[in-house]
Scaffold this motif. Sequence first.
Motif, PDB file in Angstrom:
ATOM      1  N   LEU A  30      27.429 -59.439  39.096  1.00 27.21           N
ATOM      2  CA  LEU A  30      27.775 -59.116  37.714  1.00 27.21           C
ATOM      3  C   LEU A  30      29.073 -58.345  37.641  1.00 27.21           C
ATOM      4  O   LEU A  30      29.812 -58.451  36.686  1.00 27.21           O
ATOM      5  CB  LEU A  30      26.638 -58.288  37.081  1.00 27.21           C
ATOM      6  CG  LEU A  30      25.253 -58.964  37.064  1.00 27.21           C
ATOM      7  CD1 LEU A  30      24.244 -58.036  36.424  1.00 27.21           C
ATOM      8  CD2 LEU A  30      25.317 -60.291  36.329  1.00 27.21           C
ATOM      9  N   SER A  31      29.348 -57.544  38.628  1.00 29.71           N
ATOM     10  CA  SER A  31      30.604 -56.803  38.701  1.00 29.71           C
ATOM     11  C   SER A  31      30.779 -56.397  40.160  1.00 29.71           C
ATOM     12  O   SER A  31      30.042 -56.848  41.026  1.00 29.71           O
ATOM     13  CB  SER A  31      30.554 -55.561  37.791  1.00 29.71           C
ATOM     14  OG  SER A  31      29.614 -54.638  38.280  1.00 29.71           O
ATOM     15  N   GLU A  32      31.741 -55.556  40.434  1.00 27.37           N
ATOM     16  CA  GLU A  32      31.973 -55.146  41.807  1.00 27.37           C
ATOM     17  C   GLU A  32      30.780 -54.378  42.376  1.00 27.37           C
ATOM     18  O   GLU A  32      30.520 -54.415  43.573  1.00 27.37           O
ATOM     19  CB  GLU A  32      33.241 -54.278  41.887  1.00 27.37           C
ATOM     20  CG  GLU A  32      34.515 -55.052  41.595  1.00 27.37           C
ATOM     21  CD  GLU A  32      35.740 -54.185  41.759  1.00 27.37           C
ATOM     22  OE1 GLU A  32      35.568 -52.993  42.084  1.00 27.37           O
ATOM     23  OE2 GLU A  32      36.855 -54.675  41.566  1.00 27.37           O
ATOM     24  N   LYS A  33      30.040 -53.658  41.520  1.00 32.03           N
ATOM     25  CA  LYS A  33      28.924 -52.836  41.992  1.00 32.03           C
ATOM     26  C   LYS A  33      27.561 -53.362  41.551  1.00 32.03           C
ATOM     27  O   LYS A  33      26.549 -52.814  41.933  1.00 32.03           O
ATOM     28  CB  LYS A  33      29.094 -51.398  41.507  1.00 32.03           C
ATOM     29  CG  LYS A  33      30.296 -50.678  42.118  1.00 32.03           C
ATOM     30  CD  LYS A  33      30.324 -49.226  41.704  1.00 32.03           C
ATOM     31  CE  LYS A  33      31.476 -48.478  42.370  1.00 32.03           C
ATOM     32  NZ  LYS A  33      31.518 -47.049  41.992  1.00 32.03           N
ATOM     33  N   SER A  34      27.526 -54.411  40.739  1.00 31.38           N
ATOM     34  CA  SER A  34      26.263 -54.910  40.220  1.00 31.38           C
ATOM     35  C   SER A  34      25.905 -56.239  40.884  1.00 31.38           C
ATOM     36  O   SER A  34      26.767 -57.086  41.118  1.00 31.38           O
ATOM     37  CB  SER A  34      26.352 -55.101  38.706  1.00 31.38           C
ATOM     38  OG  SER A  34      26.647 -53.877  38.071  1.00 31.38           O
ATOM     39  N   LYS A  35      24.621 -56.407  41.174  1.00 33.83           N
ATOM     40  CA  LYS A  35      24.169 -57.620  41.843  1.00 33.83           C
ATOM     41  C   LYS A  35      22.712 -57.854  41.499  1.00 33.83           C
ATOM     42  O   LYS A  35      21.925 -56.924  41.389  1.00 33.83           O
ATOM     43  CB  LYS A  35      24.347 -57.487  43.354  1.00 33.83           C
ATOM     44  CG  LYS A  35      23.959 -58.741  44.139  1.00 33.83           C
ATOM     45  CD  LYS A  35      24.296 -58.574  45.610  1.00 33.83           C
ATOM     46  CE  LYS A  35      23.453 -57.502  46.239  1.00 33.83           C
ATOM     47  NZ  LYS A  35      23.670 -57.427  47.716  1.00 33.83           N
ATOM     48  N   ILE A  36      22.340 -59.135  41.311  1.00 30.29           N
ATOM     49  CA  ILE A  36      20.960 -59.502  41.038  1.00 30.29           C
ATOM     50  C   ILE A  36      20.462 -60.383  42.165  1.00 30.29           C
ATOM     51  O   ILE A  36      21.128 -61.341  42.564  1.00 30.29           O
ATOM     52  CB  ILE A  36      20.825 -60.244  39.692  1.00 30.29           C
ATOM     53  CG1 ILE A  36      21.158 -59.306  38.529  1.00 30.29           C
ATOM     54  CG2 ILE A  36      19.408 -60.786  39.522  1.00 30.29           C
ATOM     55  CD1 ILE A  36      21.080 -59.967  37.177  1.00 30.29           C
ATOM     56  N   ASN A  37      19.298 -60.069  42.686  1.00 30.89           N
ATOM     57  CA  ASN A  37      18.685 -60.834  43.756  1.00 30.89           C
ATOM     58  C   ASN A  37      17.324 -61.327  43.313  1.00 30.89           C
ATOM     59  O   ASN A  37      16.528 -60.564  42.765  1.00 30.89           O
ATOM     60  CB  ASN A  37      18.549 -59.973  45.018  1.00 30.89           C
ATOM     61  CG  ASN A  37      17.809 -60.690  46.121  1.00 30.89           C
ATOM     62  OD1 ASN A  37      16.608 -60.489  46.295  1.00 30.89           O
ATOM     63  ND2 ASN A  37      18.505 -61.535  46.844  1.00 30.89           N
ATOM     64  N   PHE A  38      17.044 -62.628  43.542  1.00 32.33           N
ATOM     65  CA  PHE A  38      15.742 -63.209  43.237  1.00 32.33           C
ATOM     66  C   PHE A  38      15.003 -63.490  44.543  1.00 32.33           C
ATOM     67  O   PHE A  38      15.604 -63.940  45.522  1.00 32.33           O
ATOM     68  CB  PHE A  38      15.894 -64.518  42.456  1.00 32.33           C
ATOM     69  CG  PHE A  38      16.392 -64.345  41.058  1.00 32.33           C
ATOM     70  CD1 PHE A  38      17.747 -64.382  40.785  1.00 32.33           C
ATOM     71  CD2 PHE A  38      15.506 -64.144  40.015  1.00 32.33           C
ATOM     72  CE1 PHE A  38      18.212 -64.229  39.496  1.00 32.33           C
ATOM     73  CE2 PHE A  38      15.962 -63.991  38.725  1.00 32.33           C
ATOM     74  CZ  PHE A  38      17.324 -64.031  38.460  1.00 32.33           C
ATOM     75  N   SER A  39      13.701 -63.260  44.547  1.00 31.65           N
ATOM     76  CA  SER A  39      12.867 -63.593  45.688  1.00 31.65           C
ATOM     77  C   SER A  39      11.481 -63.976  45.179  1.00 31.65           C
ATOM     78  O   SER A  39      11.154 -63.766  44.008  1.00 31.65           O
ATOM     79  CB  SER A  39      12.776 -62.414  46.666  1.00 31.65           C
ATOM     80  OG  SER A  39      12.222 -61.273  46.032  1.00 31.65           O
ATOM     81  N   GLY A  40      10.664 -64.535  46.074  1.00 36.14           N
ATOM     82  CA  GLY A  40       9.344 -64.962  45.633  1.00 36.14           C
ATOM     83  C   GLY A  40       8.353 -64.999  46.771  1.00 36.14           C
ATOM     84  O   GLY A  40       8.696 -64.867  47.952  1.00 36.14           O
ATOM     85  N   MET A  41       7.081 -65.190  46.419  1.00 30.79           N
ATOM     86  CA  MET A  41       6.007 -65.266  47.393  1.00 30.79           C
ATOM     87  C   MET A  41       4.873 -66.107  46.818  1.00 30.79           C
ATOM     88  O   MET A  41       4.535 -66.002  45.636  1.00 30.79           O
ATOM     89  CB  MET A  41       5.484 -63.869  47.739  1.00 30.79           C
ATOM     90  CG  MET A  41       4.464 -63.853  48.871  1.00 30.79           C
ATOM     91  SD  MET A  41       2.756 -64.010  48.314  1.00 30.79           S
ATOM     92  CE  MET A  41       2.469 -62.375  47.663  1.00 30.79           C
ATOM     93  N   LEU A  42       4.313 -66.987  47.668  1.00 32.16           N
ATOM     94  CA  LEU A  42       3.213 -67.849  47.266  1.00 32.16           C
ATOM     95  C   LEU A  42       2.078 -67.697  48.264  1.00 32.16           C
ATOM     96  O   LEU A  42       2.288 -67.787  49.476  1.00 32.16           O
ATOM     97  CB  LEU A  42       3.672 -69.308  47.217  1.00 32.16           C
ATOM     98  CG  LEU A  42       2.603 -70.359  46.878  1.00 32.16           C
ATOM     99  CD1 LEU A  42       2.064 -70.143  45.470  1.00 32.16           C
ATOM    100  CD2 LEU A  42       3.180 -71.760  47.028  1.00 32.16           C
ATOM    101  N   GLN A  43       0.873 -67.443  47.764  1.00 32.73           N
ATOM    102  CA  GLN A  43      -0.328 -67.352  48.590  1.00 32.73           C
ATOM    103  C   GLN A  43      -1.364 -68.341  48.079  1.00 32.73           C
ATOM    104  O   GLN A  43      -1.735 -68.302  46.907  1.00 32.73           O
ATOM    105  CB  GLN A  43      -0.925 -65.942  48.547  1.00 32.73           C
ATOM    106  CG  GLN A  43      -0.300 -64.950  49.503  1.00 32.73           C
ATOM    107  CD  GLN A  43      -1.019 -63.615  49.478  1.00 32.73           C
ATOM    108  OE1 GLN A  43      -1.869 -63.351  48.630  1.00 32.73           O
ATOM    109  NE2 GLN A  43      -0.693 -62.751  50.424  1.00 32.73           N
TER     110      GLN A  43
END
Length: 374
Positions: A30-43
């Motif tokens: 999003l900017s030099e200091k902003s970041k979005i991370n997606f992750s997931g888990m399935l059981q």
Amino acid sequence: MKLSYFKQTCFYLLLFLPALINAQGINVNLSEKSKINFSGMLQTQFNYSLDKDVDIAGKHHTGTEYFSRNSFSVKRARLQLNATISDRINAVILVNFGDFTGNPQNKVLENAFIKYSINDYVNFQFGQFRPQFGQEDNYPVDFVRSIDYSNGYYLFGANSWQSFQIGASYFGSIKDLAVPIKYYIGVYNGNNRNQTGDNDDGKIVPARLVFGLGKSTELGLSGGAGKNMGQKIWAWGADIDYKKQLDERWNIEMVSEYKQGVNSVAYFDQTDPLVPVGHFGMRGIYLQPNAGYSFKHTRLKSLEVAFRYEYLDADFKQQGNARQSYIPMVSASFAEAYAIRVQVGLLMDRYQNNIPNTTQYNTNRLICQVQARF
């Protein structure tokens, strides 16, 4: 599905659309200091009851009604968004779409908090998250060494001391001591997750200290007090976690915990509340040794053998029905950090008194669980 649940589903699907498009996880700058991370888990699970008169949920049947003794299910289907807003602030949202397979009311949304970190000593967290009240609060469910969390975790969660709660906390650690210390204290509504607001002016205040006893052992002490609908409640506990890497391939771990407190859920379940809330007590203990062996240069990364013993009495001051659980389990991991994991366990419950046509009945169930993290 009710219309409100349909709208809620659409909202979450739109929120996590980028993660659904790319199942390997993505980073959005999003900017030099902003970041979005997606992750997931399935059981996913296969559950098989070894008793002819007990269903997959552990309920006993004496009638002629149809019920299932074996079934496949999706236990959890989680997606998480972790937004790093600055070097001190990040926000986390975690939803479990597996809750839509049952009654999603007051479920689905699990974590939803903002964390503000100044340094190791001063950190704040606001929103919905798990209070620190035991060693299990430190383990995401995909890293739990048994099939699931302990029965005591869910009982104390129903009484607002564990599981997902809405509130605020302050925590930190002091590492440069002969005995390093981690500390946590919080204030929570005390009426569990996904509520629009508190149902009374009462709050619960849990606190926890964790002492590092050498490189392999941690001692945790937890305690808390509060009010629920004008009734004073309290709980306390202690736990020991021992971990040791024996060599480059073998490792062992032993987790043990004792907890006790007021069972306010049982108090409010009275049809005519005549017995004071302090006369409803819950307590439990569990031991869980685990041994693991790591492989090199193979698709099979590790094998683990665990055994959990648990004793739990949800109402030991009244006419409680103590439950003892024995869970031997074998798990195989085919990727690092349990990214692909297969578990097979035998869940054996033994009650002090068998009550026909209820879940308070001796059961033996075979569970196979397959997990994927991405």
